[in-house]
Design a protein around this motif. Structure first.
Motif, PDB file in Angstrom:
ATOM      1  N   TYR A  65       0.834  -1.197   0.000  1.00  0.00           N
ATOM      2  CA  TYR A  65       0.000   0.000   0.000  1.00  0.00           C
ATOM      3  C   TYR A  65       0.873   1.253   0.000  1.00  0.00           C
ATOM      4  CZ  TYR A  65      -3.920  -3.059   1.074  1.00  0.00           C
ATOM      5  OH  TYR A  65      -4.876  -4.036   1.023  1.00  0.00           O
ATOM      6  N   ILE A  66       0.460   2.249  -0.770  1.00  0.00           N
ATOM      7  CA  ILE A  66       1.205   3.502  -0.898  1.00  0.00           C
ATOM      8  C   ILE A  66       0.223   4.666  -0.911  1.00  0.00           C
ATOM      9  CG2 ILE A  66       3.105   2.449  -2.190  1.00  0.00           C
ATOM     10  CD1 ILE A  66       1.836   3.714  -4.735  1.00  0.00           C
ATOM     11  N   SER A  67       0.775   5.858  -0.795  1.00  0.00           N
ATOM     12  CA  SER A  67      -0.018   7.078  -0.937  1.00  0.00           C
ATOM     13  C   SER A  67       0.096   7.602  -2.364  1.00  0.00           C
ATOM     14  CB  SER A  67       0.487   8.155   0.029  1.00  0.00           C
ATOM     15  OG  SER A  67       0.033   9.443  -0.364  1.00  0.00           O
ATOM     16  N   PRO A  68      -1.029   7.830  -3.068  1.00  0.00           N
ATOM     17  CA  PRO A  68      -0.935   8.406  -4.416  1.00  0.00           C
ATOM     18  C   PRO A  68      -0.480   9.862  -4.393  1.00  0.00           C
ATOM     19  CG  PRO A  68      -3.219   8.304  -3.712  1.00  0.00           C
ATOM     20  CD  PRO A  68      -2.423   7.569  -2.661  1.00  0.00           C
ATOM     21  N   PHE A  69      -0.637  10.519  -3.270  1.00  0.00           N
ATOM     22  CA  PHE A  69      -0.232  11.905  -3.091  1.00  0.00           C
ATOM     23  C   PHE A  69       1.287  12.003  -2.923  1.00  0.00           C
ATOM     24  CE2 PHE A  69      -1.280  15.814  -0.139  1.00  0.00           C
ATOM     25  CZ  PHE A  69      -0.564  16.646  -0.960  1.00  0.00           C
ATOM     26  N   HIS A  70       1.863  11.110  -2.113  1.00  0.00           N
ATOM     27  CA  HIS A  70       3.255  11.259  -1.714  1.00  0.00           C
ATOM     28  C   HIS A  70       4.214  10.219  -2.302  1.00  0.00           C
ATOM     29  CE1 HIS A  70       1.621  14.150   1.021  1.00  0.00           C
ATOM     30  NE2 HIS A  70       0.981  13.235   1.726  1.00  0.00           N
ATOM     31  N   GLY A 291       1.581  22.237   7.561  1.00  0.00           N
ATOM     32  CA  GLY A 291       0.676  21.513   6.687  1.00  0.00           C
ATOM     33  C   GLY A 291      -0.741  21.413   7.215  1.00  0.00           C
ATOM     34  N   GLY A 292      -0.980  21.952   8.408  1.00  0.00           N
ATOM     35  CA  GLY A 292      -2.323  21.898   8.969  1.00  0.00           C
ATOM     36  C   GLY A 292      -2.818  20.470   9.116  1.00  0.00           C
ATOM     37  N   ALA A 293      -4.004  20.198   8.554  1.00  0.00           N
ATOM     38  CA  ALA A 293      -4.630  18.877   8.671  1.00  0.00           C
ATOM     39  C   ALA A 293      -4.179  17.896   7.592  1.00  0.00           C
ATOM     40  CB  ALA A 293      -6.150  19.019   8.634  1.00  0.00           C
ATOM     41  N   ILE A 294      -3.292  18.318   6.682  1.00  0.00           N
ATOM     42  CA  ILE A 294      -2.815  17.434   5.616  1.00  0.00           C
ATOM     43  C   ILE A 294      -2.091  16.231   6.216  1.00  0.00           C
ATOM     44  CG2 ILE A 294      -1.237  17.222   3.643  1.00  0.00           C
ATOM     45  CD1 ILE A 294      -3.559  18.873   2.910  1.00  0.00           C
ATOM     46  N   LYS A 295      -2.432  15.026   5.738  1.00  0.00           N
ATOM     47  CA  LYS A 295      -1.772  13.807   6.189  1.00  0.00           C
ATOM     48  C   LYS A 295      -0.640  13.471   5.229  1.00  0.00           C
ATOM     49  CE  LYS A 295      -4.402  12.970   9.750  1.00  0.00           C
ATOM     50  NZ  LYS A 295      -3.876  13.101  11.125  1.00  0.00           N
ATOM     51  N   CYS A 296       0.562  13.332   5.781  1.00  0.00           N
ATOM     52  CA  CYS A 296       1.754  13.109   4.968  1.00  0.00           C
ATOM     53  C   CYS A 296       2.304  11.692   5.106  1.00  0.00           C
ATOM     54  CB  CYS A 296       2.827  14.117   5.339  1.00  0.00           C
ATOM     55  SG  CYS A 296       2.335  15.836   5.044  1.00  0.00           S
ATOM     56  N   THR A 297       1.509  10.776   5.620  1.00  0.00           N
ATOM     57  CA  THR A 297       1.947   9.391   5.775  1.00  0.00           C
ATOM     58  C   THR A 297       2.427   8.850   4.436  1.00  0.00           C
ATOM     59  OG1 THR A 297       0.187   9.146   7.422  1.00  0.00           O
ATOM     60  CG2 THR A 297       1.274   7.130   6.655  1.00  0.00           C
ATOM     61  N   ASN A 298       3.632   8.283   4.425  1.00  0.00           N
ATOM     62  CA  ASN A 298       4.193   7.759   3.182  1.00  0.00           C
ATOM     63  C   ASN A 298       5.072   6.558   3.489  1.00  0.00           C
ATOM     64  OD1 ASN A 298       7.300   8.571   3.080  1.00  0.00           O
ATOM     65  ND2 ASN A 298       6.184  10.252   4.079  1.00  0.00           N
ATOM     66  N   SER A 304      11.582  11.394   5.578  1.00  0.00           N
ATOM     67  CA  SER A 304      10.435  12.167   6.031  1.00  0.00           C
ATOM     68  C   SER A 304      10.037  11.733   7.440  1.00  0.00           C
ATOM     69  CB  SER A 304       9.251  11.961   5.079  1.00  0.00           C
ATOM     70  OG  SER A 304       8.054  12.484   5.641  1.00  0.00           O
ATOM     71  N   PRO A 305       9.713  12.678   8.312  1.00  0.00           N
ATOM     72  CA  PRO A 305       9.240  12.307   9.651  1.00  0.00           C
ATOM     73  C   PRO A 305       7.884  11.601   9.628  1.00  0.00           C
ATOM     74  CG  PRO A 305       9.082  14.679   9.315  1.00  0.00           C
ATOM     75  CD  PRO A 305       9.851  14.143   8.156  1.00  0.00           C
ATOM     76  N   PHE A 306       7.235  11.598   8.466  1.00  0.00           N
ATOM     77  CA  PHE A 306       5.928  10.946   8.334  1.00  0.00           C
ATOM     78  C   PHE A 306       6.035   9.555   7.711  1.00  0.00           C
ATOM     79  CE2 PHE A 306       5.446  15.576   7.797  1.00  0.00           C
ATOM     80  CZ  PHE A 306       4.642  15.856   8.894  1.00  0.00           C
ATOM     81  N   HIS A 307       7.260   9.078   7.510  1.00  0.00           N
ATOM     82  CA  HIS A 307       7.470   7.775   6.894  1.00  0.00           C
ATOM     83  C   HIS A 307       6.891   6.666   7.767  1.00  0.00           C
ATOM     84  CE1 HIS A 307       9.881   4.089   6.081  1.00  0.00           C
ATOM     85  NE2 HIS A 307       9.684   4.462   4.820  1.00  0.00           N
ATOM     86  N   CYS A 308       6.263   5.658   7.136  1.00  0.00           N
ATOM     87  CA  CYS A 308       5.732   4.522   7.883  1.00  0.00           C
ATOM     88  C   CYS A 308       6.178   3.223   7.224  1.00  0.00           C
ATOM     89  CB  CYS A 308       4.203   4.577   7.971  1.00  0.00           C
ATOM     90  SG  CYS A 308       3.329   4.154   6.449  1.00  0.00           S
ATOM     91  N   GLN A 310       5.579  -0.824   5.828  1.00  0.00           N
ATOM     92  CA  GLN A 310       4.525  -1.496   5.081  1.00  0.00           C
ATOM     93  C   GLN A 310       3.474  -2.078   6.017  1.00  0.00           C
ATOM     94  OE1 GLN A 310       3.825  -1.545   1.985  1.00  0.00           O
ATOM     95  NE2 GLN A 310       5.659  -0.520   1.212  1.00  0.00           N
ATOM     96  N   GLU A 311       3.899  -2.567   7.166  1.00  0.00           N
ATOM     97  CA  GLU A 311       2.950  -3.128   8.132  1.00  0.00           C
ATOM     98  C   GLU A 311       2.026  -2.040   8.671  1.00  0.00           C
ATOM     99  OE1 GLU A 311       6.223  -3.628   8.147  1.00  0.00           O
ATOM    100  OE2 GLU A 311       6.201  -5.709   7.413  1.00  0.00           O
ATOM    101  N   GLU A 312       2.580  -0.866   8.944  1.00  0.00           N
ATOM    102  CA  GLU A 312       1.750   0.244   9.425  1.00  0.00           C
ATOM    103  C   GLU A 312       0.778   0.697   8.342  1.00  0.00           C
ATOM    104  OE1 GLU A 312       4.833   2.325  12.612  1.00  0.00           O
ATOM    105  OE2 GLU A 312       5.024   2.752  10.456  1.00  0.00           O
ATOM    106  N   ALA A 313       1.236   0.709   7.094  1.00  0.00           N
ATOM    107  CA  ALA A 313       0.361   1.099   5.986  1.00  0.00           C
ATOM    108  C   ALA A 313      -0.797   0.120   5.845  1.00  0.00           C
ATOM    109  CB  ALA A 313       1.161   1.168   4.690  1.00  0.00           C
ATOM    110  N   ARG A 314      -0.496  -1.175   5.942  1.00  0.00           N
ATOM    111  CA  ARG A 314      -1.552  -2.177   5.840  1.00  0.00           C
ATOM    112  C   ARG A 314      -2.568  -2.020   6.978  1.00  0.00           C
ATOM    113  NH1 ARG A 314      -2.517  -6.635   3.097  1.00  0.00           N
ATOM    114  NH2 ARG A 314      -0.511  -6.456   2.026  1.00  0.00           N
ATOM    115  N   SER A 315      -2.091  -1.699   8.165  1.00  0.00           N
ATOM    116  CA  SER A 315      -2.987  -1.502   9.303  1.00  0.00           C
ATOM    117  C   SER A 315      -3.937  -0.330   9.064  1.00  0.00           C
ATOM    118  CB  SER A 315      -2.166  -1.266  10.580  1.00  0.00           C
ATOM    119  OG  SER A 315      -1.402  -2.402  10.909  1.00  0.00           O
ATOM    120  N   ILE A 316      -3.426   0.724   8.416  1.00  0.00           N
ATOM    121  CA  ILE A 316      -4.272   1.878   8.095  1.00  0.00           C
ATOM    122  C   ILE A 316      -5.413   1.464   7.185  1.00  0.00           C
ATOM    123  CG2 ILE A 316      -4.313   4.050   6.796  1.00  0.00           C
ATOM    124  CD1 ILE A 316      -1.435   4.541   7.848  1.00  0.00           C
ATOM    125  N   VAL A 317      -5.090   0.681   6.156  1.00  0.00           N
ATOM    126  CA  VAL A 317      -6.115   0.252   5.197  1.00  0.00           C
ATOM    127  C   VAL A 317      -7.133  -0.671   5.870  1.00  0.00           C
ATOM    128  CG1 VAL A 317      -6.535  -1.001   3.050  1.00  0.00           C
ATOM    129  CG2 VAL A 317      -4.531   0.487   3.258  1.00  0.00           C
TER     130      VAL A 317
END
Length: 340
Positions: A65-70, A291-298, A304-308, A310-317
């Motif tokens: 899983y990835i972010s299409p934004f980041h 960035g306010g409310a923008i989510k930068c998870t990548n 990036s301090p927002f790096h996660c 693959q296991e964390e990404a799967r948990s989000i989904v």
């Protein structure tokens, strides 16, 4: 800083070198010429389409899983598998190839968009006043008149005033109107050639609209700059201007305004705007601006301090319901004739 070096070497399109499994396999069909090195992406639906809970998540070819934004690079990959740029990759034409994330297919009405304020930024349908949003049909058009989407790894900073428009950004990735002949699908990632740009001023914010064409369109070789749109698709730019001018009028809002009196700027101007919004996105991902409310998870930008992981990404989904039994919304098909 060592982890950041692979990103800086690629110039505009930040891309932390993916594992070999994430590259397109040898022999995979990815279009003619230099596009064969472009990574592949796929999508996963969660929830019922046309419902508030619907989400479209993105995966790379390895199924991560990835972010299409980041995580999808701004620029189409310019190297072969051995990392050596090809001669074609160094050409001016290649420098004009960007990835576009398709949010809204042509002729459809549902206002689908990258969820910038949700982790991993899936595509969802926008909601306003508790209701799913659909753009109005305004004579003589049906829904969106292009394939509509965004350039990944760009951000229009709402705290940064644009020198050419004297307005701040709209807090979103930069929008793209793809003018090719094919009706694309929500969630497709395609390589596009940049042709020009329009500066919409929406409630006092700069909302740039890139004009581009799918590189693999049968007529793409004819198009190199904004004047080619006027030549080979006469009336399309005028229709685009009117579409953006009037699309909120059926909601009871005034006509939209434009910088430069509605003049479409050329490719060179558009490329400068893209470069600027990419720099703003870099600052956002490195937490160098608000960035306010923008989510930068990548998952790919290692420094990036927002790096996660693959296991964390799967948990989000997995936190998002995959049940298709939610009640879906029925779109009212109404046609508006805006007489003077």
């Amino acid at each position: 800083m060592r982890a950041l070096l692979p990103l800086l070497r690629t110039g505009w399109g930040w891309r932390a070198g993916p594992p070999a499994a994430a590259r397109a396999p040898r022999g995979a069909r990815a279009g003619p010429g230099p596009h064969r090195a472009m990574a592949s992406y796929r999508t996963e639906e969660r929830g019922q389409p046309r419902s508030p809970g619907y989400r479209l998540f993105f995966q790379n070819v390895a199924g991560h899983y990835i972010s299409p934004f980041h995580d999808i690079p701004l620029k189409v990959d310019s190297t072969e598998e051995n990392g050596i740029p090809t001669k074609r990759a160094r050409s001016d034409e290649y420098e004009n190839l960007f990835n576009m994330v398709v949010e809204v297919p042509r002729w459809t009405n549902a206002k689908m968009e990258i969820a910038t304020k949700e982790p991993l930024n899936p595509i969802k349908q926008d909601i306003k006043d508790g209701k799913l949003r659909y753009v109005a049909n305004i004579f003589p058009h049906k829904g969106y008149i292009w394939n509509y989407g965004a350039l990944p790894q760009t951000w229009e900073d709402p705290h940064r005033k644009d020198k050419s428009t004297d307005c701040c950004g709209d807090n979103d990735p930069i929008d793209v109107c793809e003018i090719g002949s094919k009706v694309l699908s929500c969630g497709e990632v395609i390589p596009v050639k940049i042709l020009g740009i329009l500066a919409l001023i929406d409630q006092g914010e700069t909302d740039w609209k890139i004009i581009a064409i799918n590189v693999n369109d049968p007529e793409a070789s004819k198009f190199h700059d904004i004047d080619d749109v006027k030549k080979y698709k006469p009336g399309y730019l005028e229709a685009t201007l009117n579409w953006f001018r009037f699309y909120k009028v059926p909601e009871g809002k005034p006509e939209n305004q434009f910088a430069f009196n509605g003049e479409f700027k050329n490719k060179a101007f558009a490329l400068d705007v893209i470069k600027s919004t990419h720099e703003c996105w870099k600052a956002l991902l490195m937490k160098k601006c608000d960035g306010g409310a923008i989510k930068c998870t990548n998952v790919h930008i290692c420094d990036s301090p927002f790096h996660c992981t693959q296991e964390e990404a799967r948990s989000i989904v997995e936190l998002v319901s995959s049940s298709p039994n939610q009640e879906s919304n029925t779109e009212d098909q109404v046609w508006h004739f805006l007489g003077k």
